[in-house]
Design a protein around this motif. Sequence first.
Motif, PDB file in Angstrom:
ATOM      1  N   HIS A  44       0.889  -1.102   0.105  1.00 40.93           N
ATOM      2  CA  HIS A  44      -0.103  -0.036  -0.018  1.00 40.93           C
ATOM      3  C   HIS A  44       0.916   1.302   0.214  1.00 40.93           C
ATOM      4  O   HIS A  44       0.788   2.309  -0.739  1.00 40.93           O
ATOM      5  CB  HIS A  44      -0.999   0.193   0.954  1.00 40.93           C
ATOM      6  CG  HIS A  44      -1.630   1.186   1.541  1.00 40.93           C
ATOM      7  ND1 HIS A  44      -2.720   1.523   0.752  1.00 40.93           N
ATOM      8  CD2 HIS A  44      -1.325   2.265   2.206  1.00 40.93           C
ATOM      9  CE1 HIS A  44      -3.118   2.800   1.052  1.00 40.93           C
ATOM     10  NE2 HIS A  44      -2.242   3.193   2.131  1.00 40.93           N
ATOM     11  N   GLY A  49      -0.885   4.551  -2.038  1.00 39.48           N
ATOM     12  CA  GLY A  49      -2.225   4.521  -1.605  1.00 39.48           C
ATOM     13  C   GLY A  49      -2.624   5.666  -0.598  1.00 39.48           C
ATOM     14  O   GLY A  49      -1.866   6.208   0.233  1.00 39.48           O
ATOM     15  N   PHE A  52      -5.745   2.788   3.556  1.00 42.23           N
ATOM     16  CA  PHE A  52      -5.436   1.574   3.972  1.00 42.23           C
ATOM     17  C   PHE A  52      -6.544   0.859   4.678  1.00 42.23           C
ATOM     18  O   PHE A  52      -6.852   1.501   5.534  1.00 42.23           O
ATOM     19  CB  PHE A  52      -4.203   1.182   4.825  1.00 42.23           C
ATOM     20  CG  PHE A  52      -3.692  -0.225   4.705  1.00 42.23           C
ATOM     21  CD1 PHE A  52      -3.291  -0.880   3.676  1.00 42.23           C
ATOM     22  CD2 PHE A  52      -3.778  -0.650   5.899  1.00 42.23           C
ATOM     23  CE1 PHE A  52      -2.952  -2.241   3.654  1.00 42.23           C
ATOM     24  CE2 PHE A  52      -3.400  -2.177   6.243  1.00 42.23           C
ATOM     25  CZ  PHE A  52      -2.796  -2.750   5.161  1.00 42.23           C
TER      26      PHE A  52
END
Length: 92
Positions: A44, A49, A52
Motif C-alpha cells: 500500500h 495509496g 489503507f
Amino acid sequence: MRSCSPRPFGYADAVGSVPEGPERDKANYKWRNRFLDVLGLYTHIRAGGDVFVTSDTNFVKATKRASLAQLGAPVVLDPADAEAYAAQHDQP
C-alpha cells in the motif's frame, strides 16, 4: 543472527523451535498473519495509496496511528469507516 525486535519476525525464530502439533500450527498461523499484514501495508505504501483498509483491529488502534503515519499510511480504516470516508471524500 539476533533479532532487533522483542518479537521475532523470521519464520525460524517464530516457529522453528515449536514442536509439531497444535501449538506449532498456532505459531505458524500467527507468524503468517503478521507477515501478510506487513506485506499488505508495505505494498500500500509503495503504491502510494491514500487509505489503507483492513479488518485487522490491530491496525486501526489509536496507539498505532502515529507510527503508521510516519511509515507512510496516515489514513487506516476498517471497511465500515472506509465506506463512510469514501462517501465524504467522493470527487466528481
